[in-house]
Design an enzyme around this catalytic site. Structure first.
Site, mmCIF file in Angstrom:
data_model
loop_
_atom_site.group_PDB
_atom_site.id
_atom_site.type_symbol
_atom_site.label_atom_id
_atom_site.label_comp_id
_atom_site.label_asym_id
_atom_site.label_seq_id
_atom_site.Cartn_x
_atom_site.Cartn_y
_atom_site.Cartn_z
ATOM 1 N N ARG A 64 -16.527 67.438 -14.474
ATOM 2 C CA ARG A 64 -16.868 68.101 -13.211
ATOM 3 C C ARG A 64 -15.722 68.941 -12.646
ATOM 4 N NH1 ARG A 64 -20.165 63.979 -9.560
ATOM 5 N NH2 ARG A 64 -18.403 62.722 -10.141
ATOM 6 N N LYS A 164 -19.806 52.333 -25.139
ATOM 7 C CA LYS A 164 -20.210 51.112 -24.465
ATOM 8 C C LYS A 164 -19.685 51.151 -23.036
ATOM 9 C CE LYS A 164 -17.528 47.678 -24.091
ATOM 10 N NZ LYS A 164 -16.261 47.892 -23.415
ATOM 11 N N HIS A 194 -16.024 50.355 -30.989
ATOM 12 C CA HIS A 194 -14.866 50.811 -31.770
ATOM 13 C C HIS A 194 -14.257 49.694 -32.608
ATOM 14 C CE1 HIS A 194 -12.444 49.283 -28.367
ATOM 15 N NE2 HIS A 194 -11.430 49.255 -29.205
ATOM 16 N N LYS A 198 -12.198 49.280 -36.773
ATOM 17 C CA LYS A 198 -10.855 48.748 -37.038
ATOM 18 C C LYS A 198 -10.731 48.367 -38.506
ATOM 19 C CE LYS A 198 -9.919 46.995 -32.397
ATOM 20 N NZ LYS A 198 -8.698 47.610 -31.934
ATOM 21 N N GLU A 232 -5.564 40.010 -24.568
ATOM 22 C CA GLU A 232 -4.846 41.238 -24.220
ATOM 23 C C GLU A 232 -3.784 40.923 -23.178
ATOM 24 O OE1 GLU A 232 -7.619 44.882 -24.068
ATOM 25 O OE2 GLU A 232 -8.729 43.270 -23.120
ATOM 26 N N ASP A 251 -17.901 43.095 -20.888
ATOM 27 C CA ASP A 251 -16.967 44.095 -21.401
ATOM 28 C C ASP A 251 -16.552 43.821 -22.855
ATOM 29 O OD1 ASP A 251 -15.185 46.371 -20.945
ATOM 30 O OD2 ASP A 251 -13.540 44.918 -21.066
ATOM 31 N N HIS A 256 -17.955 43.742 -28.729
ATOM 32 C CA HIS A 256 -16.930 43.529 -29.759
ATOM 33 C C HIS A 256 -16.992 42.123 -30.381
ATOM 34 C CE1 HIS A 256 -15.582 47.194 -28.079
ATOM 35 N NE2 HIS A 256 -14.811 46.705 -27.132
ATOM 36 N N LYS A 354 -7.824 38.994 -20.273
ATOM 37 C CA LYS A 354 -6.820 40.002 -19.920
ATOM 38 C C LYS A 354 -5.624 39.289 -19.307
ATOM 39 C CE LYS A 354 -9.695 44.035 -19.569
ATOM 40 N NZ LYS A 354 -9.348 44.636 -20.843
#
Ligand code: BG6
Length: 504
Positions: A64, A164, A194, A198, A232, A251, A256, A354
């Site tokens: 945008r 996703k 993704h 890998k 992570e 998520d 995944h 996380k």
């Protein structure tokens, strides 16, 4: 004598063979967003640098923001250099790559007049492969597809790539699939996960199905349980506003982690064809035992990081980053059953979080303990055989075995790995997952992407957990950033007399 190991494979492999692709144009919607600037455009640059992007290719950023092509190019380069400080690319490289870059300011959801500008950039080339990459919130997938259709840009060679999350539950996923399906046939819809791009994830199929060793023992007779960990160190950071509508279950697990589980649990496909593999994966998704209100409190854990420290750096808590209290989980652990003949009685423990103490993604196949110990306890503790498939950071496969400690001094046992380290065996750099999935779209290789029924089956199972969390008031337990997650996560597996495997 040819023992199958040729000299050239004894040396380090150069790792990659370049498969040329046909000329294509790619339109990246959401081109000034984090995903595009951090992953997609750098991935295209890397493919260009390796000589895989044909001369006649346009990379068109659309978003945008009104800005000139030059400013867009500068933004792409600046973000690249921030994210890849170790990559040494001269200005000449960038100037040459920038010839492929174009920009179009566009409100994708409206029938903006600027669609004409996009049409002009695409030159009416109906014969050319055309990718529409939607790096956008899922609520826009339907409207953008409709606009593409209304403008007749969905040519026979056009493909649409959906990032996703595909929705936030089964109903919204169905609505998206329906809206996109009105404009593109299923064979032209590439739903990205993704993780499937890998290197070590791809290798899972090769490991399982091209070595005679594993398949006979890959079942409930020999396997005790399976662990899948995706930890992570990063927090939600500047994605907190998206993340808060999602949480770790949506998520990471819906896509995944379930994909990893499928690749571990699926039956051997007849071949490596896209649909043959996807047919096997969906059988696994359909065999997942539903997590119900009755089992949720025992078989699931939700956690949320509070302030703490990671590698000596202070980290704020998730709610502080968000600026308000919330129950969203930044950690989840699940005990999962695949109700079929092969896996009967074998639990799959999944955990992801996380702001954990370290970045580590791996799959651990733990085999049953031996039936009868021949060595004395003084010789050392007997550990079960484990196959550890490390996705990141140091990709590799380890088979952990008991061995005799060499030398005099009697019988002493040690637990050591047979170690296939990618860094030691192959070249230092192989393409990032996004490089691989992008080129797979151009090559029309659907095997790395999720089919509609897979996405919907995964959501159907996840919806059961979300519903159970809601009805049973399963709340997030707090854990300090920089730790292994809440103690309840350890208890989930501990209760079964097992433990999360930590092998560094
Ligand atoms: C994304 C999630 O799909 O995967 C992120 O939305 C997560 O929250 C990321 O950080 C992890 O990917 P990788 O490749 O860094 O393991």
């Amino acid at each position: 004598m040819d023992n199958g190991i040729h000299n050239k494979t004894r040396q380090k492999s150069t790792g990659s063979q370049l498969l040329p692709v046909e000329p294509f144009d790619i339109v990246v919607f959401g081109a000034t967003g984090d995903l595009a600037l951090r992953k997609l455009l750098p991935a295209l640059f890397h493919r260009w640098r390796d000589g895989q992007i044909p001369e006649d290719c346009k990379i068109i950023g659309a978003s945008r923001t009104t800005m000139s092509r030059e400013i867009f190019i500068t933004q792409v380069e600046t973000r690249y250099r921030t994210h890849y400080p170790d990559e040494k690319n001269g200005t000449n490289d960038w100037q040459a790559f920038a010839r492929h870059l174009h920009y179009c300011a566009l409100d994708v959801a409206s029938e903006d007049a600027n669609w004409q500008e996009l049409e002009a950039l695409l030159d009416g080339r109906e014969d050319k492969i055309r990718l529409f990459y939607l790096a956008l919130p899922p609520g826009l997938f339907g409207p953008v597809s409709a606009n593409i259709g209304a403008r007749g840009l969905n040519t026979a060679q056009a493909r649409i790539v959906l990032e996703k999350p595909i929705g936030h539950d089964l109903n919204s996923a169905r609505a998206i699939n329906h809206a996109v399906g009105k404009v593109f046939p299923e064979k032209s819809i590439f739903r990205i996960d993704h993780y499937l791009g890998k290197e070590t994830v791809q290798n899972l199929l090769i490991l399982r199905f091209t070595n005679s060793l594993f398949e006979p023992i890959w079942n409930a007779n020999v396997v005790d349980h399976v662990q899948v960990t995706v930890a992570e160190t990063v927090g939600a950071g500047n994605r907190a506003s998206y993340y808060d509508t999602s949480g770790a279950l949506r998520d990471m697990v819906q896509n995944h982690m379930l994909q990893l589980l499928c690749l571990v649990a699926m039956e051997p496909p007849n071949d490596f064809g896209a649909d043959t593999i996807r047919d096997e994966k969906i059988k696994v998704l359909r065999a997942l035992r539903p997590i119900t209100p009755a089992s949720a409190a025992k078989d699931t854990v939700r956690g949320q990081y509070r302030d703490g420290a990671i590698n000596g750096t202070a980290v704020p808590g998730y709610a502080d980053e968000l600026g308000q209290p919330t129950d969203t989980e930044t950690y989840t652990a699940l005990k999962v059953h695949v109700d079929n003949w092969r896996w009967s009685g074998v639990p799959f423990y999944l955990r992801t979080g996380k702001c954990m103490k370290e970045r580590r993604s791996e799959i651990v196949i733990q085999f049953k303990s031996i039936a009868h110990a021949l060595t004395s306890p003084e010789a050392g503790h007997l550990h079960p055989t484990r196959l550890v498939i490390r996705l990141q950071p140091d990709e590799g496969v380890k088979l952990l075995l008991m061995t005799k400690d060499p030398g005099p001094g009697g019988m002493r046992l040690r637990y050591v790995p047979l170690n296939l380290s990618y860094a030691d065996t192959f070249c230092a750099r192989y393409p990032d997952a996004y490089e691989r999935v992008l080129m797979a779209v151009v090559r029309n290789d659907l095997g790395l992407f999720m089919r509609r029924d897979e996405v919907e089956a995964a959501w159907a199972w996840i919806d059961g957990i979300l519903g159970a969390w809601h009805s049973e008031d399963v709340h997030s337990q707090s854990y300090a950033a920089g730790t292994d997650g809440p103690t309840q996560g350890a208890m989930l597996i501990d209760r079964d007399g097992r433990e999360w495997f930590d092998y560094l």
